[in-house]
Design a protein around this motif. Structure first.
Motif, PDB file in Angstrom:
ATOM      1  N   PHE A 260       0.833  -1.207   0.000  1.00 45.52           N
ATOM      2  CA  PHE A 260       0.000   0.000   0.000  1.00 45.52           C
ATOM      3  C   PHE A 260       0.867   1.257   0.000  1.00 45.52           C
ATOM      4  O   PHE A 260       0.498   2.281  -0.589  1.00 45.52           O
ATOM      5  CB  PHE A 260      -0.930   0.007   1.221  1.00 45.52           C
ATOM      6  CG  PHE A 260      -2.231  -0.709   0.992  1.00 45.52           C
ATOM      7  CD1 PHE A 260      -3.272  -0.086   0.338  1.00 45.52           C
ATOM      8  CD2 PHE A 260      -2.399  -2.008   1.421  1.00 45.52           C
ATOM      9  CE1 PHE A 260      -4.480  -0.734   0.112  1.00 45.52           C
ATOM     10  CE2 PHE A 260      -3.596  -2.673   1.213  1.00 45.52           C
ATOM     11  CZ  PHE A 260      -4.644  -2.041   0.557  1.00 45.52           C
ATOM     12  N   TRP A 261       2.012   1.179   0.676  1.00 46.83           N
ATOM     13  CA  TRP A 261       2.927   2.334   0.741  1.00 46.83           C
ATOM     14  C   TRP A 261       3.395   2.715  -0.663  1.00 46.83           C
ATOM     15  O   TRP A 261       3.373   3.891  -1.026  1.00 46.83           O
ATOM     16  CB  TRP A 261       4.116   1.996   1.627  1.00 46.83           C
ATOM     17  CG  TRP A 261       5.188   3.043   1.658  1.00 46.83           C
ATOM     18  CD1 TRP A 261       6.276   3.151   0.825  1.00 46.83           C
ATOM     19  CD2 TRP A 261       5.255   4.171   2.545  1.00 46.83           C
ATOM     20  NE1 TRP A 261       7.018   4.252   1.145  1.00 46.83           N
ATOM     21  CE2 TRP A 261       6.417   4.899   2.197  1.00 46.83           C
ATOM     22  CE3 TRP A 261       4.470   4.616   3.592  1.00 46.83           C
ATOM     23  CZ2 TRP A 261       6.794   6.057   2.874  1.00 46.83           C
ATOM     24  CZ3 TRP A 261       4.845   5.773   4.269  1.00 46.83           C
ATOM     25  CH2 TRP A 261       5.994   6.474   3.907  1.00 46.83           C
ATOM     26  N   ARG A 262       3.824   1.742  -1.445  1.00 48.17           N
ATOM     27  CA  ARG A 262       4.308   2.024  -2.801  1.00 48.17           C
ATOM     28  C   ARG A 262       3.213   2.664  -3.656  1.00 48.17           C
ATOM     29  O   ARG A 262       3.471   3.607  -4.419  1.00 48.17           O
ATOM     30  CB  ARG A 262       4.821   0.732  -3.445  1.00 48.17           C
ATOM     31  CG  ARG A 262       6.178   0.282  -2.929  1.00 48.17           C
ATOM     32  CD  ARG A 262       6.731  -0.848  -3.761  1.00 48.17           C
ATOM     33  NE  ARG A 262       6.008  -2.087  -3.515  1.00 48.17           N
ATOM     34  CZ  ARG A 262       6.347  -2.980  -2.588  1.00 48.17           C
ATOM     35  NH1 ARG A 262       7.392  -2.761  -1.815  1.00 48.17           N
ATOM     36  NH2 ARG A 262       5.649  -4.089  -2.437  1.00 48.17           N
ATOM     37  N   LYS A 263       2.002   2.142  -3.531  1.00 48.63           N
ATOM     38  CA  LYS A 263       0.888   2.698  -4.308  1.00 48.63           C
ATOM     39  C   LYS A 263       0.583   4.126  -3.858  1.00 48.63           C
ATOM     40  O   LYS A 263       0.324   5.008  -4.690  1.00 48.63           O
ATOM     41  CB  LYS A 263      -0.355   1.817  -4.132  1.00 48.63           C
ATOM     42  CG  LYS A 263      -1.546   2.245  -4.990  1.00 48.63           C
ATOM     43  CD  LYS A 263      -2.705   1.294  -4.831  1.00 48.63           C
ATOM     44  CE  LYS A 263      -3.835   1.643  -5.795  1.00 48.63           C
ATOM     45  NZ  LYS A 263      -4.295   3.032  -5.698  1.00 48.63           N
ATOM     46  N   MET A 264       0.636   4.353  -2.547  1.00 48.75           N
ATOM     47  CA  MET A 264       0.349   5.684  -2.011  1.00 48.75           C
ATOM     48  C   MET A 264       1.373   6.716  -2.493  1.00 48.75           C
ATOM     49  O   MET A 264       1.005   7.828  -2.892  1.00 48.75           O
ATOM     50  CB  MET A 264       0.324   5.622  -0.480  1.00 48.75           C
ATOM     51  CG  MET A 264       0.081   6.931   0.233  1.00 48.75           C
ATOM     52  SD  MET A 264       1.616   7.808   0.635  1.00 48.75           S
ATOM     53  CE  MET A 264       2.404   6.647   1.735  1.00 48.75           C
ATOM     54  N   ILE A 265       2.641   6.354  -2.455  1.00 50.97           N
ATOM     55  CA  ILE A 265       3.695   7.279  -2.904  1.00 50.97           C
ATOM     56  C   ILE A 265       3.494   7.638  -4.370  1.00 50.97           C
ATOM     57  O   ILE A 265       3.625   8.803  -4.776  1.00 50.97           O
ATOM     58  CB  ILE A 265       5.091   6.652  -2.690  1.00 50.97           C
ATOM     59  CG1 ILE A 265       5.392   6.505  -1.200  1.00 50.97           C
ATOM     60  CG2 ILE A 265       6.165   7.484  -3.371  1.00 50.97           C
ATOM     61  CD1 ILE A 265       5.433   7.815  -0.442  1.00 50.97           C
ATOM     62  N   LYS A 266       3.124   6.640  -5.164  1.00 57.55           N
ATOM     63  CA  LYS A 266       2.892   6.891  -6.589  1.00 57.55           C
ATOM     64  C   LYS A 266       1.672   7.784  -6.786  1.00 57.55           C
ATOM     65  O   LYS A 266       1.702   8.731  -7.591  1.00 57.55           O
ATOM     66  CB  LYS A 266       2.693   5.560  -7.320  1.00 57.55           C
ATOM     67  CG  LYS A 266       2.484   5.706  -8.819  1.00 57.55           C
ATOM     68  CD  LYS A 266       2.338   4.350  -9.493  1.00 57.55           C
ATOM     69  CE  LYS A 266       2.130   4.504 -10.990  1.00 57.55           C
ATOM     70  NZ  LYS A 266       1.958   3.179 -11.645  1.00 57.55           N
ATOM     71  N   ASP A 267       0.607   7.508  -6.054  1.00 58.09           N
ATOM     72  CA  ASP A 267      -0.634   8.274  -6.227  1.00 58.09           C
ATOM     73  C   ASP A 267      -0.475   9.721  -5.754  1.00 58.09           C
ATOM     74  O   ASP A 267      -1.006  10.647  -6.388  1.00 58.09           O
ATOM     75  CB  ASP A 267      -1.772   7.607  -5.448  1.00 58.09           C
ATOM     76  CG  ASP A 267      -2.219   6.294  -6.086  1.00 58.09           C
ATOM     77  OD1 ASP A 267      -1.816   6.034  -7.232  1.00 58.09           O
ATOM     78  OD2 ASP A 267      -2.963   5.538  -5.426  1.00 58.09           O
ATOM     79  N   LEU A 268       0.236   9.930  -4.641  1.00 58.71           N
ATOM     80  CA  LEU A 268       0.378  11.284  -4.092  1.00 58.71           C
ATOM     81  C   LEU A 268       1.559  12.047  -4.705  1.00 58.71           C
ATOM     82  O   LEU A 268       1.660  13.255  -4.551  1.00 58.71           O
ATOM     83  CB  LEU A 268       0.530  11.218  -2.570  1.00 58.71           C
ATOM     84  CG  LEU A 268      -0.666  10.644  -1.803  1.00 58.71           C
ATOM     85  CD1 LEU A 268      -0.402  10.675  -0.293  1.00 58.71           C
ATOM     86  CD2 LEU A 268      -1.937  11.419  -2.131  1.00 58.71           C
ATOM     87  N   GLY A 269       2.461  11.335  -5.373  1.00 65.05           N
ATOM     88  CA  GLY A 269       3.552  11.992  -6.091  1.00 65.05           C
ATOM     89  C   GLY A 269       4.592  12.667  -5.212  1.00 65.05           C
ATOM     90  O   GLY A 269       5.222  13.639  -5.629  1.00 65.05           O
ATOM     91  N   PHE A 270       4.799  12.150  -4.005  1.00 68.81           N
ATOM     92  CA  PHE A 270       5.754  12.783  -3.095  1.00 68.81           C
ATOM     93  C   PHE A 270       7.186  12.736  -3.619  1.00 68.81           C
ATOM     94  O   PHE A 270       7.999  13.609  -3.310  1.00 68.81           O
ATOM     95  CB  PHE A 270       5.706  12.108  -1.720  1.00 68.81           C
ATOM     96  CG  PHE A 270       4.479  12.460  -0.918  1.00 68.81           C
ATOM     97  CD1 PHE A 270       3.925  13.723  -0.995  1.00 68.81           C
ATOM     98  CD2 PHE A 270       3.887  11.533  -0.092  1.00 68.81           C
ATOM     99  CE1 PHE A 270       2.792  14.064  -0.254  1.00 68.81           C
ATOM    100  CE2 PHE A 270       2.760  11.855   0.644  1.00 68.81           C
ATOM    101  CZ  PHE A 270       2.211  13.118   0.565  1.00 68.81           C
ATOM    102  N   ASP A 271       7.511  11.706  -4.410  1.00 67.88           N
ATOM    103  CA  ASP A 271       8.878  11.577  -4.908  1.00 67.88           C
ATOM    104  C   ASP A 271       9.163  12.488  -6.096  1.00 67.88           C
ATOM    105  O   ASP A 271      10.270  12.492  -6.639  1.00 67.88           O
ATOM    106  CB  ASP A 271       9.179  10.124  -5.266  1.00 67.88           C
ATOM    107  CG  ASP A 271       8.168   9.541  -6.246  1.00 67.88           C
ATOM    108  OD1 ASP A 271       7.123  10.196  -6.487  1.00 67.88           O
ATOM    109  OD2 ASP A 271       8.405   8.430  -6.753  1.00 67.88           O
TER     110      ASP A 271
END
Length: 301
Positions: free
Chosen positions: A232-243
Motif C-alpha cells: 500500500f505504501w508504494r501505491k500511495m507514494i505513486k498516487d500522491l507523487g511525493f517523490d
C-alpha cells in the motif's frame, strides 16, 4: 513445563517477520544439501541437513551462479539466519565459528574486487508533517485498517517491526510509556531486550489507548504483515507523487521507515531529547536532517 519452551522463547527474540525469513533461508539451505546428496556430490553423502562451513561456502558460490546480485550483506544475513535456527533447533553452532565468519569476509572481499562500478545507493527521504497529514487521509480512504499504523509510525517514530510487536498491555496510559523491542540490545552490552519509550504526542496516546482497549488479551495490536503495508505504501507514494516534489527529487520513499525519519524531526520540535527517542546524537542528526539538505549522490544514507 513445555519441552520446547527454550526454543519458543529464543525464536521470539527476533521479530515475527525476521523469524519467518530466517526459517525460510534455513530451509532453502537444507534443500540445497538434499539436492547435492541426490546428485551424489562428493562430501555430501554422510552430511546432516544442518551442514557445515564447507557446505556454507559451496552454497554461497551456488547462489552467485543462480543470482548474480547475491551480495556480501546477503551472505552475512544468511549466516545470521543459519545461526539463529541452529540455536533454536539445538544443532551444532558452526555458523558462529571463526571459519564461517572468515568465509563471509572473504566472500565480501571477492565481491569488492569484482565490482568495479559500484551502484550509488539512493538516499532515503523524510516524511514531513504536511506529507504525513496527506498520508493519513489517503489511508483513511483507501486502507482504513492501516491508518492507525501510519499515524503511530510517525507520531511515535517507531520502526515497522517495533509497531508489529506491540500487544495488549504494551502501552501504559498512566505513565505514557510504550514498551518496544530494543534494537541496541545484544550479547555484548547485555542491555535489556525491551525498552520504554515515552509517547509525547497526545494524538498518539489517544490512538494507543483506543487500540489497547479493543485488543484481546495475548493479541497484537495489528494483525497485518509488513509486506502488506509496504504494498500500500508504494501505491500511495505513486498516487500522491511525493517523490516528484522539488524538495524530494533524487531521494527515495523506499518504505515506511521514512515515517520514522520524519517522526524524529517532529518529536524533536516538541522538545524530545535523544534519550527519550532512544537514539544516539549521531543517529538523531541523521534522522532529522531535512530533505533539502540530504545528499543526492549516495554519500549520506
Amino acid at each position: 513445563l513445555p519441552k520446547d519452551a527454550k526454543a519458543t522463547y529464543m525464536d521470539l527474540s527476533v521479530a515475527r517477520d525476521t523469524s519467518k525469513k530466517y526459517n525460510n533461508m534455513y530451509i532453502a539451505f537444507q534443500k540445497f544439501i538434499i539436492k547435492m546428496k541426490e546428485e551424489m556430490k562428493p562430501g555430501y553423502a554422510l552430511l546432516s541437513t544442518n551442514g557445515d562451513v564447507d557446505t556454507f561456502a559451496h552454497y554461497l558460490a551456488y547462489k552467485v551462479q543462480e543470482n548474480g546480485s547475491f551480495t556480501p550483506g546477503s551472505a552475512e544475513s544468511l549466516r545470521c539466519a543459519l545461526l539463529h535456527c541452529q540455536r533454536t533447533q539445538g544443532h551444532e553452532l558452526w555458523a558462529a565459528s571463526r571459519d564461517c565468519i572468515m568465509v563471509v569476509q572473504g566472500f565480501g572481499y571477492l565481491g569488492k574486487q569484482a565490482d568495479e562500478t559500484p551502484q550509488i545507493q539512493p538516499v532515503r527521504a523524510q516524511v514531513t508533517i504536511p506529507m504525513h497529514r496527506d498520508m493519513v487521509s489517503y489511508f483513511n480512504i483507501h486502507a482504513p485498517h492501516l491508518a492507525d499504523a501510519i499515524a503511530l509510525l510517525f507520531r511515535v517514530a517507531l520502526r515497522l517491526n517495533e509497531l508489529l510487536r506491540l500487544q495488549k498491555g504494551s502501552f501504559d496510559a498512566k505513565s505514557g510509556y510504550v514498551i518496544i523491542p530494543d534494537k541496541r540490545a545484544n550479547a555484548r552490552n547485555k542491555m535489556p531486550l525491551y525498552a520504554q519509550k515515552h509517547v509525547l504526542d497526545a494524538g498518539a496516546r489517544d490512538i494507543l489507548i483506543r487500540i489497547d482497549a479493543n485488543t484481546p488479551k495475548g493479541s497484537y495490536y495489528f494483525n497485518f504483515k509488513a509486506p502488506h503495508l509496504r504494498d500500500f505504501w508504494r501505491k500511495m507514494i505513486k498516487d500522491l507523487g511525493f517523490d516528484t516534489l522539488p524538495t524530494t527529487k533524487g531521494l527515495t520513499f523506499d518504505g515506511p521507515h521514512c515515517l520514522r525519519h520524519g517522526g524524529m524531526a517532529y518529536l524533536t520540535s516538541l522538545g524530545a531529547t535523544q534519550e527519550q527517542l532512544l537514539v544516539t546524537k549521531k543517529t538523531l542528526g541523521h534522522y532529522i536532517r531535512p530533505n533539502e539538505k540530504r545528499s543526492r549522490d549516495g554519500t549520506y544514507l
